[in-house]
Scaffold this active site. Structure first.
Site, PDB file in Angstrom:
ATOM      1  N   ASP A 114      44.350 111.659   2.678  1.00 39.02           N
ATOM      2  CA  ASP A 114      44.974 112.890   2.357  1.00 39.02           C
ATOM      3  C   ASP A 114      45.313 112.857   0.704  1.00 39.02           C
ATOM      4  O   ASP A 114      45.422 113.988   0.200  1.00 39.02           O
ATOM      5  CB  ASP A 114      46.434 112.998   2.956  1.00 39.02           C
ATOM      6  N   SER A 174      46.343 103.491  15.269  1.00 43.14           N
ATOM      7  CA  SER A 174      47.820 103.294  15.107  1.00 43.14           C
ATOM      8  C   SER A 174      47.779 103.034  13.519  1.00 43.14           C
ATOM      9  O   SER A 174      47.695 103.856  12.803  1.00 43.14           O
ATOM     10  CB  SER A 174      48.390 102.215  15.920  1.00 43.14           C
ATOM     11  N   LYS A 177      45.099 107.375  17.922  1.00 46.23           N
ATOM     12  CA  LYS A 177      46.387 107.087  18.321  1.00 46.23           C
ATOM     13  C   LYS A 177      47.658 107.133  17.121  1.00 46.23           C
ATOM     14  O   LYS A 177      47.777 106.560  16.223  1.00 46.23           O
ATOM     15  CB  LYS A 177      46.763 105.331  18.708  1.00 46.23           C
TER      16      LYS A 177
END
Length: 529
Positions: free
Chosen positions: A309, A298, A323
């Site tokens: 990224d 999460s 998740k």
């Protein structure tokens, strides 16, 4: 003359028409609803069934229980993370993410059917009342705490209570019986379990969840490490099951420059919402390694995904849980609540981290365990996301979507295991009991160390501690000769780390255990390159 009469009667005519309209509207609304004025909704089948049970069933029934069961069944048809929280579970669930609870500020454990105080929070209610590590709790108000029937949950219920309320504790200190009145207060529960300087330039942080206070804990720790000369950071998110996404966003902002996108959320009933960096961060340059594993989930994946990224951090460990769903909590009239999934979150490159759940909740939850059996935990080649597209970072690295965060550097699960009898010593609590008794007997020695770093460098009693522990194990028919060299080394680390935990809490524990941690050593190697 006729026009003037019409002007006089016109307001009255309008009033009559309005009243008639309201009356007929009310009657028409009532045909399809029991809730009255202008209501045109029809009863749902669920409400009709409950009404029939209430009015026609042969026996008296607890309708609250039936409704709770019906809601649970409804939620089971949704995603695995949408849940119904009954009132009794809601309080505990909220406390878990609140960053505090109301109590007396002690940590305890039950050894030999007796409640032992393992830790007294500095400045907390119990320390102010004079409690000490090593005290034995015999009674809380009129409730006896000794004997086989006592449980940790029962003790928590007795000692916790509204802030400002008082409780009388009957304690045993050595051979002396004492009574202490403690005024309960708000007890902080840190989510940042450890932070320290590994060497002159490398810092380490261990965050176990994202609570309401996580960012507040994170910032002063980051500032302190920078003051001590930190230019590289190892940020440990292993075992971090998530929490509040906004806390992860705030932390990411300290690592990312400009107005870079951190995460965005979107759902069928929720329009796209972007979360970007908003201010100059405290650690926008300098080497950064993030440790993750299969239980990092999460909000942990939000943070790790954003840093991966943007090529800001190297992710080390094993594929995360997967998740990528956002929950919001909605209170219900009976004191319960729904935690309902309202959107998916996406990393800056547009990756959805959520793994598939179309084969049911059991299959979804078992997927992590399947990673053990299919070899994924032990081989980099098998550590692949089978579903989902590939993406390319600005720096040219390939990253994956659709099933967790794939690390840049894989670290296999440590396969060092102990014989069943050793595991029984851990499970039964006898290992912790031994370390606790050793700490009480050698407390004066540990109090002589200024910090955990000095303890690690100078503690010279480990051979003596190991000798006592092997004698202790022999009482359970466990011989040290049954252990290989790796197992003995690992146990010695555990003894030293758990002893440090009694003196310096989790910070001391991790400072010792990281010395034998393969993933930590890999991270240290990367920041030194």
């Amino acid at each position: 003359m006729g026009t003037k009469k019409l002007q006089v009667w016109l307001p009255l005519l309008f009033a009559v028409v309005m009243i008639l309209g309201m009356f007929f509207g009310y009657r028409l609304g009532n045909k399809g609803s029991s809730n009255g004025f202008f209501k045109t909704d029809k009863h749902t089948s669920l409400q009709e069934a409950l009404d029939l049970i209430r009015s026609r069933y042969v026996d008296s029934v607890n309708l609250d229980s039936i409704q709770s069961g019906a809601i649970q069944d409804m939620m089971s048809e949704l995603d695995p993370h949408s849940v119904y929280l009954p009132p009794v579970e809601l309080k505990a669930a909220n406390e878990d993410l609140a960053g505090n609870f109301e109590g007396i500020g002690v940590q305890f454990n039950i050894f030999s059917d007796t409640v032992n105080v393992l830790y007294v929070m500095p400045g907390g209610p119990s320390e102010k009342a004079g409690l000490e590590i090593g005290d034995k709790l015999l009674r809380v108000d009129d409730s006896l705490l000794t004997g086989r029937g006592i449980t940790s949950e029962k003790i928590r219920q007795l000692i916790r209570g509204r802030s400002g309320s008082k409780v009388i504790l009957d304690i045993l200190r050595g051979t002396q019986r004492l009574k202490k009145e403690v005024t309960r207060g708000s007890i902080p529960v840190p989510s940042l379990e450890a932070y320290y300087m590994v060497d002159a330039t490398t810092g380490y942080m261990k965050l176990t969840k994202f609570t309401e206070t996580s960012y507040e804990e994170f910032m002063p720790a980051l500032e302190q490490l920078k003051k001590e000369g930190m230019t590289s950071l190892i940020f440990d998110l292993r075992g971090n099951t998530g929490g509040y996404m906004n806390e992860a966003v705030e932390m990411a902002d300290e690592f990312l420059s400009g107005d870079k996108l951190i995460v965005y959320t979107q759902g069928a009933n929720n329009p796209k919402r972007e979360y970007k960096a908003r201010r100059p961060g405290l650690f926008e340059t300098g080497k950064l390694v993030v440790l993750v594993d299969e239980t990092s989930a999460s909000a942990s994946e939000v943070l790790a995904g954003a840093l991966q990224d943007w090529d800001r951090a190297t992710i080390v460990g094993r594929r995360t849980f997967g998740k990528g769903l956002v929950q919001e909590q909605y209170p219900l009239s009976n004191g319960a609540a729904l935690r309902l999934t309202v959107a998916r979150y996406y990393t800056p490159l547009g990756r959805s981290i959520q793994r598939p759940y179309d084969h049911g909740k059991k299959d979804y939850m078992d997927e992590v365990w399947k990673r053990y059996s299919n070899g994924e935990m032990f081989s980099a080649d098998s550590n692949k996301i089978n579903h989902g597209p590939q993406y390319r970072t600005p720096g040219g690295k390939i990253v994956y979507g659709g099933g967790g965060i794939m690390p840049n550097e894989f670290v296999a699960l440590d396969t060092a295991t102990y014989p069943a009898r050793i595991n029984n010593i851990f499970i039964s609590g006898r290992f912790e009991s031994f370390v606790y008794q050793y700490y009480l007997a050698h407390k004066n020695i540990l109090d002589g160390y200024k910090n955990a770093g000095q303890y690690i460098r100078e503690f010279n009693q480990l051979d003596n501690m190991w000798s006592q522990f092997t004698t202790y194990m022999a009482k359970d028919s466990v011989q040290a000769s049954q252990l290989n060299a790796r197992q003995q080394e690992s146990l010695r680390f555990r003894l030293e780390a758990n002893l440090a935990r009694f003196r310096w809490r989790t910070s001391g524990y991790y400072q010792v255990m990281n010395n034998e941690d393969v993933a930590f050593r890999k991270a240290l190697e990367l920041v030194k390159k």
